[in-house]
Scaffold this active site. Structure first.
Site, PDB file in Angstrom:
ATOM      1  N   GLY A   2       0.813  -1.202   0.000  1.00  0.00           N
ATOM      2  CA  GLY A   2       0.000   0.000   0.000  1.00  0.00           C
ATOM      3  C   GLY A   2       0.843   1.247   0.000  1.00  0.00           C
ATOM      4  O   GLY A   2       0.567   2.190   0.751  1.00  0.00           O
ATOM      5  N   HIS A   3       1.894   1.250  -0.822  1.00  0.00           N
ATOM      6  CA  HIS A   3       2.777   2.406  -0.924  1.00  0.00           C
ATOM      7  C   HIS A   3       3.587   2.332  -2.219  1.00  0.00           C
ATOM      8  O   HIS A   3       3.590   1.316  -2.906  1.00  0.00           O
ATOM      9  CB  HIS A   3       3.716   2.494   0.287  1.00  0.00           C
ATOM     10  CG  HIS A   3       4.665   1.349   0.398  1.00  0.00           C
ATOM     11  ND1 HIS A   3       4.360   0.224   1.118  1.00  0.00           N
ATOM     12  CD2 HIS A   3       5.897   1.150  -0.116  1.00  0.00           C
ATOM     13  CE1 HIS A   3       5.372  -0.624   1.039  1.00  0.00           C
ATOM     14  NE2 HIS A   3       6.322  -0.084   0.287  1.00  0.00           N
ATOM     15  N   GLY A   4       4.273   3.418  -2.519  1.00  0.00           N
ATOM     16  CA  GLY A   4       5.214   3.475  -3.623  1.00  0.00           C
ATOM     17  C   GLY A   4       6.510   4.077  -3.129  1.00  0.00           C
ATOM     18  O   GLY A   4       6.592   4.556  -1.997  1.00  0.00           O
ATOM     19  N   ARG A  31       2.552  -0.499  -4.937  1.00  0.00           N
ATOM     20  CA  ARG A  31       2.451  -1.947  -4.771  1.00  0.00           C
ATOM     21  C   ARG A  31       1.593  -2.309  -3.580  1.00  0.00           C
ATOM     22  O   ARG A  31       1.615  -1.637  -2.554  1.00  0.00           O
ATOM     23  CB  ARG A  31       3.823  -2.595  -4.648  1.00  0.00           C
ATOM     24  CG  ARG A  31       4.549  -2.537  -3.314  1.00  0.00           C
ATOM     25  CD  ARG A  31       5.246  -1.250  -2.946  1.00  0.00           C
ATOM     26  NE  ARG A  31       5.924  -0.558  -3.994  1.00  0.00           N
ATOM     27  CZ  ARG A  31       7.171  -0.767  -4.377  1.00  0.00           C
ATOM     28  NH1 ARG A  31       7.926  -1.582  -3.706  1.00  0.00           N
ATOM     29  NH2 ARG A  31       7.709  -0.100  -5.367  1.00  0.00           N
ATOM     30  N   MET A  61       5.881   6.944  -0.640  1.00  0.00           N
ATOM     31  CA  MET A  61       4.609   7.610  -0.938  1.00  0.00           C
ATOM     32  C   MET A  61       3.547   6.707  -0.321  1.00  0.00           C
ATOM     33  O   MET A  61       3.311   5.606  -0.823  1.00  0.00           O
ATOM     34  CB  MET A  61       4.410   7.731  -2.445  1.00  0.00           C
ATOM     35  CG  MET A  61       5.328   8.721  -3.101  1.00  0.00           C
ATOM     36  SD  MET A  61       5.140   8.708  -4.891  1.00  0.00           S
ATOM     37  CE  MET A  61       6.130   7.271  -5.296  1.00  0.00           C
TER      38      MET A  61
END
Length: 141
Positions: free
Chosen positions: A52-54, A99, A124
């Site tokens: 749940g982030h980039g 992802r 992010m």
């Protein structure tokens, strides 16, 4: 700027003999960057999701050491699901890709080889922030 199509499954060298298999990962030989951080996810409860982030600059190689799980990759335009269940294969995730990880099987172990040490500034964590960065500042990726 990378897209989900730039995130590929890579075959890792597998040396087999009667005593079992060995796979070796070496900086800038079998992996295209110096590994600066290694961690793994395990004992993930059924139905849980991770990620749940980039990342702005981080690259990763992901290996399913045991069991299986699915990566959902998102470049802000396209999404792609990648199923991992073979310890002789790695998923290369490029910078600027959102992802999420889901569908962990019982006993799964997810190994992450990262191109840099942990830095909160490289994350992010808000999807709308991610989309704005992808839309407005392609030089970040």
């Amino acid at each position: 700027m990378y897209s989900v199509d730039d995130c590929k499954i890579v075959s890792l060298p597998k040396i087999h003999n009667n005593a079992g298999n060995i796979t070796v990962i070496e900086n800038n030989i079998t992996i295209p960057f110096d590994v600066r951080r290694v961690y793994y996810l395990y004992d993930i409860p059924m139905g849980s999701e991770r990620g749940g982030h980039g990342h702005y600059t981080l690259q990763q190689y992901i290996v399913a050491l045991s069991g299986s799980f699915t990566f959902v990759l998102d470049d802000g335009v396209c999404k792609k699901e990648v199923f991992l269940n073979d310890p002789s294969k790695a998923l290369h995730i490029r910078p600027g890709i959102w992802r999420e990880i889901k569908n962990f099987s019982s006993g799964s172990i997810c190994l992450v080889l990262a191109s840099d040490v942990y830095s909160e500034a490289d994350y992010m964590r808000d999807y709308n922030e991610f989309l704005n960065c992808k839309k407005n500042d392609t030089s970040s990726f």
